[in-house]
Design a protein around this motif. Structure first.
Motif, PDB file in Angstrom:
ATOM      1  N   PHE A  63       0.847  -1.191   0.000  1.00  0.00           N
ATOM      2  CA  PHE A  63       0.000   0.000   0.000  1.00  0.00           C
ATOM      3  C   PHE A  63       0.880   1.237   0.000  1.00  0.00           C
ATOM      4  N   GLN A  64       0.250   2.372  -0.212  1.00  0.00           N
ATOM      5  CA  GLN A  64       0.970   3.632  -0.173  1.00  0.00           C
ATOM      6  C   GLN A  64       0.826   4.217   1.221  1.00  0.00           C
ATOM      7  N   ASN A  65       1.954   4.495   1.884  1.00  0.00           N
ATOM      8  CA  ASN A  65       1.897   5.048   3.235  1.00  0.00           C
ATOM      9  C   ASN A  65       1.620   6.551   3.188  1.00  0.00           C
ATOM     10  N   ILE A  66       1.590   7.197   4.354  1.00  0.00           N
ATOM     11  CA  ILE A  66       1.231   8.618   4.411  1.00  0.00           C
ATOM     12  C   ILE A  66       2.270   9.514   3.746  1.00  0.00           C
ATOM     13  N   HIS A  67       3.447   8.974   3.457  1.00  0.00           N
ATOM     14  CA  HIS A  67       4.489   9.730   2.768  1.00  0.00           C
ATOM     15  C   HIS A  67       4.456   9.488   1.257  1.00  0.00           C
ATOM     16  N   GLY A  68       3.466   8.705   0.797  1.00  0.00           N
ATOM     17  CA  GLY A  68       3.335   8.416  -0.627  1.00  0.00           C
ATOM     18  C   GLY A  68       4.285   7.358  -1.137  1.00  0.00           C
ATOM     19  N   GLU A  69       4.911   6.611  -0.231  1.00  0.00           N
ATOM     20  CA  GLU A  69       5.877   5.587  -0.618  1.00  0.00           C
ATOM     21  C   GLU A  69       5.235   4.208  -0.526  1.00  0.00           C
ATOM     22  N   PRO A  70       5.668   3.258  -1.383  1.00  0.00           N
ATOM     23  CA  PRO A  70       5.161   1.890  -1.277  1.00  0.00           C
ATOM     24  C   PRO A  70       5.596   1.272   0.054  1.00  0.00           C
ATOM     25  N   ASP A  71       4.683   0.551   0.682  1.00  0.00           N
ATOM     26  CA  ASP A  71       4.929  -0.003   2.018  1.00  0.00           C
ATOM     27  C   ASP A  71       4.493  -1.464   2.030  1.00  0.00           C
ATOM     28  N   GLY A  72       5.400  -2.370   2.406  1.00  0.00           N
ATOM     29  CA  GLY A  72       5.127  -3.806   2.382  1.00  0.00           C
ATOM     30  C   GLY A  72       4.889  -4.422   3.745  1.00  0.00           C
ATOM     31  N   ARG A  73       4.607  -3.615   4.754  1.00  0.00           N
ATOM     32  CA  ARG A  73       4.467  -4.164   6.100  1.00  0.00           C
ATOM     33  C   ARG A  73       3.241  -5.054   6.286  1.00  0.00           C
ATOM     34  N   MET A  74       2.193  -4.848   5.500  1.00  0.00           N
ATOM     35  CA  MET A  74       1.009  -5.707   5.639  1.00  0.00           C
ATOM     36  C   MET A  74       1.359  -7.157   5.343  1.00  0.00           C
ATOM     37  N   GLU A  75       2.191  -7.388   4.352  1.00  0.00           N
ATOM     38  CA  GLU A  75       2.608  -8.757   4.033  1.00  0.00           C
ATOM     39  C   GLU A  75       3.373  -9.370   5.197  1.00  0.00           C
ATOM     40  N   GLN A  76       4.136  -8.572   5.919  1.00  0.00           N
ATOM     41  CA  GLN A  76       4.871  -9.092   7.071  1.00  0.00           C
ATOM     42  C   GLN A  76       3.917  -9.513   8.190  1.00  0.00           C
TER      43      GLN A  76
END
Length: 134
Positions: A63-76
């Motif tokens: 997903f896109q985090n609040i900084h507009g960057e791709p974030d993969g923590r949900m998969e973790q």
């Protein structure tokens, strides 16, 4: 790491990964010896055999985090939930432990897994995206 504490986790770790909406450990229970499953895709008229690895979707849980960057923590988070559930399912379905009362920890792991499964598919994702769009 606490399984729900994502502050100290690298958000770039799972970006670009391929994800299954149904966990791979669960799909493998229904696969043949070549790791293939019978799949019915609504886009194609005929069902057929597909490799389990071909059923993954790239960046599905990124997903896109609040900084507009791709974030993969949900998969973790999902990896931890699935790992706990896989262990619980092995214990519950084992011929050695079959018939024994299920532990509260295993119940919790299976309940969390079921809740995550309910909200992680394509249909639910479209519903969430539709509700979030202006």
């Amino acid at each position: 790491m606490d399984e729900w504490d994502l502050e100290n986790v690298d958000p770039n770790q799972q970006v670009g990964a391929r994800h299954h909406t149904v966990p791979a450990f669960h799909l493998r229970r229904f696969a043949n010896s070549q790791n293939q499953l019978w799949v019915r895709d609504r886009r194609y008229p005929m069902p057929g055999l597909r490799k389990e690895s071909d059923l993954a979707i790239r960046d599905f849980y990124t997903f896109q985090n609040i900084h507009g960057e791709p974030d993969g923590r949900m998969e973790q988070v999902l990896q931890r939930v699935e790992g706990n559930a896989a262990s619980a399912l092995r214990r519950v379905t084992s011929s050695v432990t079959w018939g024994r009362p299920i532990t509260p920890e295993d119940k919790t792991d299976l309940c969390i897994f079921t809740a995550f499964q309910y909200v992680r598919g394509l249909r639910k994702r479209r519903e969430i995206e539709r509700a979030a769009s202006p």
